[in-house]
Design a protein around this motif. Structure first.
Motif, PDB file in Angstrom:
ATOM      1  N   GLU A 104      -3.078  16.447   0.169  1.00  0.00           N
ATOM      2  CA  GLU A 104      -4.231  15.443  -0.257  1.00  0.00           C
ATOM      3  C   GLU A 104      -3.488  13.975  -0.443  1.00  0.00           C
ATOM      4  OE1 GLU A 104      -7.061  18.561  -2.658  1.00  0.00           O
ATOM      5  OE2 GLU A 104      -5.858  16.840  -4.003  1.00  0.00           O
ATOM      6  N   ALA A 105      -2.101  14.007  -0.972  1.00  0.00           N
ATOM      7  CA  ALA A 105      -1.671  12.808  -1.152  1.00  0.00           C
ATOM      8  C   ALA A 105      -1.345  11.982   0.135  1.00  0.00           C
ATOM      9  CB  ALA A 105      -0.218  13.081  -2.104  1.00  0.00           C
ATOM     10  N   TYR A 106      -0.789  12.807   1.257  1.00  0.00           N
ATOM     11  CA  TYR A 106      -0.742  12.169   2.495  1.00  0.00           C
ATOM     12  C   TYR A 106      -1.897  11.609   2.963  1.00  0.00           C
ATOM     13  CZ  TYR A 106       0.608  11.776   7.377  1.00  0.00           C
ATOM     14  OH  TYR A 106       0.876  11.241   8.640  1.00  0.00           O
ATOM     15  N   PHE A 107      -3.050  12.291   3.022  1.00  0.00           N
ATOM     16  CA  PHE A 107      -4.114  12.079   3.689  1.00  0.00           C
ATOM     17  C   PHE A 107      -4.833  10.667   3.103  1.00  0.00           C
ATOM     18  CE2 PHE A 107      -8.847  11.915   3.485  1.00  0.00           C
ATOM     19  CZ  PHE A 107      -9.282  11.849   4.799  1.00  0.00           C
ATOM     20  N   ALA A 108      -4.571  10.596   1.482  1.00  0.00           N
ATOM     21  CA  ALA A 108      -5.158   9.551   0.833  1.00  0.00           C
ATOM     22  C   ALA A 108      -4.496   8.159   1.057  1.00  0.00           C
ATOM     23  CB  ALA A 108      -5.058   9.733  -0.706  1.00  0.00           C
ATOM     24  N   THR A 109      -3.111   8.414   1.103  1.00  0.00           N
ATOM     25  CA  THR A 109      -2.269   7.215   1.832  1.00  0.00           C
ATOM     26  C   THR A 109      -2.497   6.621   3.021  1.00  0.00           C
ATOM     27  OG1 THR A 109      -0.596   8.227   0.158  1.00  0.00           O
ATOM     28  CG2 THR A 109       0.167   6.420   1.786  1.00  0.00           C
ATOM     29  N   GLN A 110      -2.812   7.785   3.876  1.00  0.00           N
ATOM     30  CA  GLN A 110      -3.113   7.339   5.381  1.00  0.00           C
ATOM     31  C   GLN A 110      -4.311   6.570   5.454  1.00  0.00           C
ATOM     32  OE1 GLN A 110      -1.613   7.953   8.827  1.00  0.00           O
ATOM     33  NE2 GLN A 110      -2.755   6.179   8.334  1.00  0.00           N
TER      34      GLN A 110
ATOM     35  N   VAL B  85       0.832  -1.194  -0.056  1.00  0.00           N
ATOM     36  CA  VAL B  85       0.141   0.087   0.064  1.00  0.00           C
ATOM     37  C   VAL B  85       0.887   1.303  -0.089  1.00  0.00           C
ATOM     38  CG1 VAL B  85      -1.757   1.503   1.281  1.00  0.00           C
ATOM     39  CG2 VAL B  85      -2.026  -1.210   1.032  1.00  0.00           C
ATOM     40  N   ILE B  86       1.611   1.285   0.731  1.00  0.00           N
ATOM     41  CA  ILE B  86       2.673   2.356   0.791  1.00  0.00           C
ATOM     42  C   ILE B  86       3.648   2.538  -0.635  1.00  0.00           C
ATOM     43  CG2 ILE B  86       5.035   3.291   1.798  1.00  0.00           C
ATOM     44  CD1 ILE B  86       4.070   1.974   4.531  1.00  0.00           C
ATOM     45  N   ALA B  87       3.929   1.605  -1.015  1.00  0.00           N
ATOM     46  CA  ALA B  87       4.468   1.529  -2.449  1.00  0.00           C
ATOM     47  C   ALA B  87       3.501   2.210  -3.581  1.00  0.00           C
ATOM     48  CB  ALA B  87       4.889  -0.038  -3.052  1.00  0.00           C
ATOM     49  N   ALA B  88       2.376   1.927  -3.197  1.00  0.00           N
ATOM     50  CA  ALA B  88       1.432   2.517  -4.362  1.00  0.00           C
ATOM     51  C   ALA B  88       0.756   3.882  -3.972  1.00  0.00           C
ATOM     52  CB  ALA B  88      -0.041   1.643  -4.322  1.00  0.00           C
ATOM     53  N   GLY B  89       1.239   4.344  -2.773  1.00  0.00           N
ATOM     54  CA  GLY B  89       1.087   5.724  -2.338  1.00  0.00           C
ATOM     55  C   GLY B  89       2.111   6.714  -2.369  1.00  0.00           C
ATOM     56  N   TYR B  90       1.630   7.662  -1.545  1.00  0.00           N
ATOM     57  CA  TYR B  90       2.740   8.957  -1.495  1.00  0.00           C
ATOM     58  C   TYR B  90       3.825   8.822  -0.337  1.00  0.00           C
ATOM     59  CZ  TYR B  90       4.421  13.547  -0.409  1.00  0.00           C
ATOM     60  OH  TYR B  90       5.381  14.740  -0.403  1.00  0.00           O
TER      61      TYR B  90
ATOM     62  N   LEU C  54      -0.598  10.546  -8.462  1.00  0.00           N
ATOM     63  CA  LEU C  54      -1.857  10.032  -7.690  1.00  0.00           C
ATOM     64  C   LEU C  54      -3.175  10.983  -8.096  1.00  0.00           C
ATOM     65  CD1 LEU C  54      -0.494   9.588  -4.255  1.00  0.00           C
ATOM     66  CD2 LEU C  54      -1.385   7.965  -5.846  1.00  0.00           C
ATOM     67  N   ASN C  55      -2.725  11.868  -9.226  1.00  0.00           N
ATOM     68  CA  ASN C  55      -4.018  12.775  -9.860  1.00  0.00           C
ATOM     69  C   ASN C  55      -4.445  13.638  -8.680  1.00  0.00           C
ATOM     70  OD1 ASN C  55      -5.418  13.885 -11.850  1.00  0.00           O
ATOM     71  ND2 ASN C  55      -7.035  12.867 -11.359  1.00  0.00           N
ATOM     72  N   LEU C  56      -3.569  14.045  -7.844  1.00  0.00           N
ATOM     73  CA  LEU C  56      -4.039  15.104  -6.666  1.00  0.00           C
ATOM     74  C   LEU C  56      -3.539  16.385  -6.741  1.00  0.00           C
ATOM     75  CD1 LEU C  56      -3.820  12.476  -3.583  1.00  0.00           C
ATOM     76  CD2 LEU C  56      -5.864  13.493  -4.833  1.00  0.00           C
ATOM     77  N   ASP C  57      -3.966  17.497  -5.993  1.00  0.00           N
ATOM     78  CA  ASP C  57      -3.560  18.817  -6.221  1.00  0.00           C
ATOM     79  C   ASP C  57      -2.265  19.254  -5.055  1.00  0.00           C
ATOM     80  OD1 ASP C  57      -5.406  19.095  -8.222  1.00  0.00           O
ATOM     81  OD2 ASP C  57      -6.763  19.684  -6.615  1.00  0.00           O
TER      82      ASP C  57
ATOM     83  N   LYS D 185     -11.475  13.377  -6.127  1.00  0.00           N
ATOM     84  CA  LYS D 185     -10.059  13.093  -6.347  1.00  0.00           C
ATOM     85  C   LYS D 185      -9.346  12.468  -5.404  1.00  0.00           C
ATOM     86  CE  LYS D 185      -7.764  15.965  -8.997  1.00  0.00           C
ATOM     87  NZ  LYS D 185      -7.107  17.481  -9.371  1.00  0.00           N
ATOM     88  N   ILE D 186      -9.641  12.957  -4.069  1.00  0.00           N
ATOM     89  CA  ILE D 186      -9.091  12.275  -3.003  1.00  0.00           C
ATOM     90  C   ILE D 186      -9.734  10.906  -2.926  1.00  0.00           C
ATOM     91  CG2 ILE D 186      -9.016  12.138  -0.334  1.00  0.00           C
ATOM     92  CD1 ILE D 186      -8.774  15.370  -0.458  1.00  0.00           C
ATOM     93  N   VAL D 187     -11.149  10.719  -2.872  1.00  0.00           N
ATOM     94  CA  VAL D 187     -11.707   9.318  -2.773  1.00  0.00           C
ATOM     95  C   VAL D 187     -11.172   8.473  -3.981  1.00  0.00           C
ATOM     96  CG1 VAL D 187     -14.029   8.107  -3.056  1.00  0.00           C
ATOM     97  CG2 VAL D 187     -13.848  10.206  -1.739  1.00  0.00           C
ATOM     98  N   ASP D 188     -11.179   8.956  -4.979  1.00  0.00           N
ATOM     99  CA  ASP D 188     -10.462   7.962  -6.207  1.00  0.00           C
ATOM    100  C   ASP D 188      -8.761   7.521  -5.663  1.00  0.00           C
ATOM    101  OD1 ASP D 188     -12.887   8.266  -7.684  1.00  0.00           O
ATOM    102  OD2 ASP D 188     -12.405   9.654  -8.990  1.00  0.00           O
ATOM    103  N   ALA D 189      -8.263   8.721  -5.382  1.00  0.00           N
ATOM    104  CA  ALA D 189      -6.663   8.288  -4.805  1.00  0.00           C
ATOM    105  C   ALA D 189      -6.839   7.273  -3.758  1.00  0.00           C
ATOM    106  CB  ALA D 189      -6.188   9.537  -4.635  1.00  0.00           C
TER     107      ALA D 189
END
Length: 202
Positions: free
Chosen positions: A113-119, A93-98, A106-109, A140-144
């Protein structure tokens, strides 16, 4: 001459990496101090409940840290000791995230946002949440979150960065993961040098 210059620069880079490897030994410490930001980043909804996350930080370091246990307390300046190896499922999961994947990937702004989605994806993996039930105002966050979780489950990405689990003596406080972003910085510098000083014929 260009080839000689490339060899010289490459030699400097190898020396730099040796020096940095010793620095990593210090950075990859057995004990770290963890603090938590006061304000929540964002909120999503799962099965009628709000899921929020606050950002935790490694004191004196730019390395990224995540919480593992959603039902336990956030750190508040405690010292954490290296505890155990990361499970394969969470490592994926970490490898797939930020930050293994960038904000743009991750198509985020932004980074938060990237940290939150990964958490949220990490907690979803730990708790067995059905990420398809996660809802929120920011699509975008939900999709990420879904992308990070699903790509992690499928082992789609390999991590370029080391991660370690840490635990404090207070059982009421979450275990945490430290992601050593220094590894990523070192790799980017290597790629930059190799691009700038690519070997030339003659």
């Amino acid at each position: 001459m260009k080839l000689k210059k490339y060899i010289k620069v490459l030699s400097y880079f190898i020396i730099f990496n040796v020096i940095m490897s010793f620095a990593f030994i210090g950075a990859d410490a057995n004990t770290v101090k963890i603090t938590t930001d006061k304000e929540p980043l964002y909120t999503v909804e799962y099965d009628g409940y709000d899921l929020t996350a606050r950002r935790i930080r490694v004191a004196g370091s730019n390395n990224i840290a995540y919480c593992l246990e959603i039902n336990e307390k956030y750190p508040s300046g405690q010292n954490f000791s290296s505890n155990s190896n990361l499970s394969e499922s969470i490592r994926n999961v970490i490898a797939a995230g930020y930050p293994n994947r960038s904000v743009a990937e991750l198509n985020l702004d932004n980074e938060n946002e990237a940290y939150f989605a990964t958490q949220i994806a990490i907690w979803s993996s730990m708790e067995g949440y059905d990420v398809n039930k996660i809802k929120g105002n920011n699509s975008k966050i939900v999709d990420a979150i879904k992308s990070i979780y699903n790509d992690g489950v499928n082992g789609k990405y390999s991590s370029k960065i080391r991660s370690k689990v840490y635990k404090t003596s207070d059982e009421s406080i979450q275990e945490i993961i430290v992601v050593y972003t220094d590894d990523l910085v070192s790799e980017e510098k290597a790629e930059s040098i190799q691009t700038e000083y690519a070997p030339q014929e003659g």
